[in-house]
Design an enzyme around this catalytic site. Structure first.
Site, short mmCIF file in Angstrom:
data_model
loop_
_atom_site.label_atom_id
_atom_site.label_comp_id
_atom_site.label_asym_id
_atom_site.label_seq_id
_atom_site.Cartn_x
_atom_site.Cartn_y
_atom_site.Cartn_z
N ASP A 13 0.58 1.61 -7.82
CA ASP A 13 0.83 1.90 -6.01
C ASP A 13 0.32 2.62 -5.00
OD1 ASP A 13 2.80 -0.56 -6.56
OD2 ASP A 13 4.07 0.84 -7.17
N GLU A 14 -1.00 2.96 -4.89
CA GLU A 14 -1.53 3.95 -4.61
C GLU A 14 -2.35 2.67 -3.35
OE1 GLU A 14 -2.61 2.89 -7.52
OE2 GLU A 14 -2.56 5.08 -8.62
N LYS A 16 -4.05 0.49 -3.20
CA LYS A 16 -5.52 -0.54 -3.84
C LYS A 16 -5.13 -1.55 -3.15
CE LYS A 16 -3.72 -0.40 -7.96
NZ LYS A 16 -2.22 0.50 -7.89
N ASN A 38 2.38 -7.67 -13.77
CA ASN A 38 2.85 -6.50 -13.39
C ASN A 38 2.38 -6.00 -12.10
OD1 ASN A 38 1.05 -6.17 -14.77
ND2 ASN A 38 1.55 -4.56 -15.30
N GLY A 40 0.88 -5.48 -8.21
CA GLY A 40 2.07 -5.72 -6.44
C GLY A 40 1.36 -5.40 -6.03
N HIS A 41 0.13 -5.90 -5.45
CA HIS A 41 -0.28 -5.38 -4.17
C HIS A 41 -0.28 -6.12 -2.61
CE1 HIS A 41 -3.72 -4.73 -8.04
NE2 HIS A 41 -2.33 -4.20 -7.53
N THR A 42 -0.32 -4.60 -1.00
CA THR A 42 0.28 -5.73 0.03
C THR A 42 -0.54 -5.49 0.53
OG1 THR A 42 2.73 -4.87 -0.46
CG2 THR A 42 1.94 -5.03 1.48
N GLN A 223 -2.70 -1.42 -11.68
CA GLN A 223 -1.62 -0.32 -12.39
C GLN A 223 -3.29 1.30 -11.29
OE1 GLN A 223 -2.32 -2.52 -14.84
NE2 GLN A 223 -0.75 -3.32 -13.38
N THR A 298 6.33 -4.07 -5.05
CA THR A 298 6.07 -5.26 -4.50
C THR A 298 7.24 -6.01 -5.23
OG1 THR A 298 4.17 -3.83 -3.58
CG2 THR A 298 4.47 -6.44 -3.24
N ASP A 332 -0.73 9.58 6.39
CA ASP A 332 0.59 9.49 7.53
C ASP A 332 2.13 9.73 7.21
OD1 ASP A 332 -0.93 6.58 6.75
OD2 ASP A 332 1.89 6.16 7.48
N SER A 414 -2.93 4.05 7.73
CA SER A 414 -1.57 2.44 8.39
C SER A 414 -1.86 1.76 6.99
CB SER A 414 -1.45 2.73 9.54
OG SER A 414 -2.04 1.04 9.50
P1 GDP Z 1 -0.88 -1.02 -4.94
O1 GDP Z 1 -0.26 -1.85 -5.90
O2 GDP Z 1 -1.92 0.44 -5.37
O3 GDP Z 1 -2.07 -1.81 -4.31
O4 GDP Z 1 -0.43 -0.48 -3.77
P2 GDP Z 1 0.69 -1.33 -3.42
O5 GDP Z 1 0.36 -2.66 -2.15
O6 GDP Z 1 2.41 -1.39 -4.19
O7 GDP Z 1 1.73 -0.04 -2.39
C1 GDP Z 1 0.65 0.40 -1.70
C2 GDP Z 1 2.22 -0.03 0.29
O8 GDP Z 1 1.44 1.04 1.06
C3 GDP Z 1 1.94 -0.86 0.41
O9 GDP Z 1 2.71 -1.64 1.04
C4 GDP Z 1 0.72 -0.67 1.54
O10 GDP Z 1 0.89 -1.90 2.43
C5 GDP Z 1 1.24 0.42 1.73
N1 GDP Z 1 -0.14 0.98 2.36
C6 GDP Z 1 -1.20 1.25 2.04
N2 GDP Z 1 -1.77 2.13 1.96
C7 GDP Z 1 -1.69 2.95 3.49
C8 GDP Z 1 -1.69 3.67 3.83
O11 GDP Z 1 -2.58 4.72 4.42
N3 GDP Z 1 -0.50 4.24 4.97
C9 GDP Z 1 0.80 3.59 4.63
N4 GDP Z 1 1.95 3.62 4.86
N5 GDP Z 1 0.86 2.28 3.97
C10 GDP Z 1 0.05 2.42 3.54
P1 IMO Z 2 0.02 -1.90 -8.91
O1 IMO Z 2 -1.38 -2.91 -9.19
C1 IMO Z 2 3.00 1.11 -10.55
C2 IMO Z 2 4.69 0.38 -14.48
C3 IMO Z 2 6.19 -0.60 -15.07
C4 IMO Z 2 6.50 0.69 -16.30
C5 IMO Z 2 4.88 0.35 -17.47
C6 IMO Z 2 5.42 -0.44 -17.79
O2 IMO Z 2 1.40 -2.39 -7.93
O3 IMO Z 2 -0.16 -0.49 -8.72
P2 IMO Z 2 4.75 -3.42 -17.58
O4 IMO Z 2 5.61 -4.45 -17.17
O5 IMO Z 2 2.94 -3.13 -17.22
O6 IMO Z 2 4.48 -3.44 -19.33
O7 IMO Z 2 5.55 -2.16 -17.24
O8 IMO Z 2 4.10 0.47 -15.59
N1 IMO Z 2 3.64 -0.87 -13.80
C7 IMO Z 2 3.65 -0.31 -12.44
N2 IMO Z 2 3.98 0.53 -11.84
N3 IMO Z 2 2.35 0.02 -9.79
C8 IMO Z 2 1.99 -1.12 -10.97
O9 IMO Z 2 0.90 -2.26 -10.77
C9 IMO Z 2 2.38 -1.09 -12.39
N4 IMO Z 2 2.14 -2.47 -13.33
C10 IMO Z 2 3.10 -1.49 -14.67
O10 IMO Z 2 7.05 0.41 -14.11
O11 IMO Z 2 6.83 1.43 -15.78
MG MG Z 3 1.78 -2.23 -6.33
#
Ligand code: GDP
Ligand code: IMO
Ligand code: MG
Length: 429
Positions: A13-14, A16, A38, A40-42, A223, A298, A332, A414
């Site tokens: 959830d960085e 990506k 597993n 979730g990319h927004t 992940q 997500t 931010d 953002s």
């Molecule tokens: P991923 O799993 O690494 O793709 O990340 P996620 O999508 O699960 O979570 C990142 C969240 O932060 C999402 O809701 C994005 O829309 C949001 N996001 C991404 N980059 C930024 C940023 O620079 N600032 C803010 N405020 N939100 C961001």
């Molecule tokens: P993205 O791509 C954050 C975590 C789960 C749990 C562990 C094992 O959005 O960054 P699993 O269902 O894979 O066997 O769960 O890994 N986990 C994540 N945490 N972002 C993810 O993906 C994740 N995918 C799995 O919460 O701790």
């Molecule tokens: Mg994610």
């Protein structure tokens, strides 16, 4: 170096998805190489928000999108996601989307087992996403998996089904559950097969053609390194290798193809699910990070745990994954803090450590050593150039790159695609 491999350098959830979407317009193909739904990319583009779990984030820009053999594929989740995105106007067809024919499938029996194990584990549960990821990878290495290519030969699958069901029936019996309903499973697979097979092909070969044509390939990790089954906070990890090296084995191209390794790094730290987290904040600062960063999963909607930036863990992730440069995201979210802290070392039973130890008990016991910096007045939100950043925010970025021993290539300010600062173009490096 024409290709770029994107990986998460923390616990997922960085951001990506946002960065892959931004880079995708410069790429000719985007490849997912591990994990499953597993992830979730927004992605936020103008007034549209796209939530992807399985499809490569390049699909939104219409870039050739590929699911490699290293992914575990739930066919029903794929269909649902294709339908959802098509409903948002995204074009997905066999010309712009390809699926590895040697990809193992996630079946309902995998999801059952994931849930049964987590329920039985009580307080010791991993906190999985419940998607069947772990059991599906176990069956892959156990040589019992049903793969995408098998969907074209369901009538000749008896021996493989026997092996798979014998294994699962024994486990299910242990949990007091009924055996697998083979006939129902076969009927469901027969129904979904044509949908999946229209995209199936030898992806390694398609990538070879793309590569020979001099195209730019973007490998999209899911992940993060701290969830890697070898290098992460074991056993609180996912069941795949999330490090950059998997881009090669999980897609069918050699390691020389993976190119610039872009580590995605959040300006603070989050984690969803169980497991150690040295800089976790259970006070109002953690609460504020979660609220400002909208830190809810997500996939499962779970609240993400939040804490200060951990330079020790991130330095370790960057080293293990050979990160060439980072994209620093969600800067931010730190706007408006009087003071910000960075973890620069750990104390463990009187000793100072400059790395994160492997043993679970040590991981749980380390105490962070913090360095405190002044926060910044003004805002970084929406900044699109270095010159838009407050001087103190630049100091924070510089301190981060110094401590993790890795330069910053991009800064994200953002959720919106264009709110991104390019410092060093990974495709031109
Ligand atoms: P991923 O799993 O690494 O793709 O990340 P996620 O999508 O699960 O979570 C990142 C969240 O932060 C999402 O809701 C994005 O829309 C949001 N996001 C991404 N980059 C930024 C940023 O620079 N600032 C803010 N405020 N939100 C961001
Ligand atoms: P993205 O791509 C954050 C975590 C789960 C749990 C562990 C094992 O959005 O960054 P699993 O269902 O894979 O066997 O769960 O890994 N986990 C994540 N945490 N972002 C993810 O993906 C994740 N995918 C799995 O919460 O701790
Ligand atoms: Mg994610």
């Amino acid at each position: 170096m024409a290709n770029v491999t994107v990986i998460g350098a923390q616990w997922g959830d960085e951001g990506k998805g946002k960065i892959v979407d931004w880079l995708a317009s410069r790429a000719d193909a985007v490849v997912r190489f591990q994990g499953g739904h597993n992830a979730g990319h927004t992605l936020v583009v103008g007034d549209q928000t796209y939530k992807l779990s399985l499809l490569p984030s390049g699909i939104v820009t219409g870039t050739l999108s590929i699911i490699g053999n290293g992914v575990v594929l739930d066919p029903w989740a794929l269909k649902a996601e294709v339908e959802k995105l098509s409903g948002q106007g995204v074009k997905i067809n066999p010309d712009n989307f390809a699926l590895a024919d040697n990809c193992p499938l996630i079946l309902p029996l995998h999801r059952d087992l994931d849930g049964l194990r987590e329920s039985a584990a009580g307080a010791g549960k991993i906190g999985t996403t419940g998607r069947g990821i772990g059991p599906a990878y176990e069956d892959k290495v156990g040589r019992r998996a049903i793969r995408v290519c098998d969907l074209a030969h369901l009538d000749a699958l008896d021996a493989q089904f026997d092996r798979l069901c014998a294994h699962h029936d024994a486990l299910r019996a242990g949990f007091g559950q009924k055996p697998v309903d083979r006939e129902a499973l076969l009927a469901d697979l027969r129904e979904i097969a044509p949908f999946v097979l229209q995209f199936a092909q030898p992806v390694w070969k398609r990538l070879q053609t793309v590569r020979k044509a001099g195209a730019r390939i973007l490998f999209e990790g899911a992940q993060g390194v701290l969830l890697d089954v070898d290098h992460g906070t074991y056993p609180f990890v996912t069941s795949s290798n999330t490090v950059s090296g998997t881009a090669a084995s999980g897609s069918g191209l050699g390691p020389s193809a993976t190119g610039f390794v872009l580590g995605i790094v959040k300006a603070y730290t989050t984690r969803v699910g169980s497991g150690p987290f040295p800089t976790e904040l259970s006070d109002e600062v953690g609460q504020r990070l979660g609220e400002r960063g909208h830190e809810f999963g997500t996939v499962t909607g779970r609240k993400r745990r939040c804490g200060w930036f951990d330079a020790v863990l991130t330095r370790q992730s960057c080293a293990i994954s050979g990160v060439t440069g980072i994209a620093l995201t969600k800067l931010d979210v730190l706007d408006g803090f009087d003071k910000v802290k960075i973890c620069t070392g750990y104390r463990l039973r009187g000793k100072v450590l400059d790395y994160y130890p492997a043993h679970a008990a040590d991981q749980a016991e380390v105490e962070p050593i913090y360095e405190e910096m002044d926060g910044w007045h003004g805002t970084t939100a929406g900044a699109r150039s270095w010159a838009d950043l407050p001087a103190q925010a630049i100091k924070y970025i510089q301190r981060v790159q110094e401590l993790i021993e890795t330069p910053v290539a991009l800064v994200s300010t953002s959720p919106e695609r264009e709110d991104t600062i390019l410092v060093r173009d990974p495709f031109l490096d």
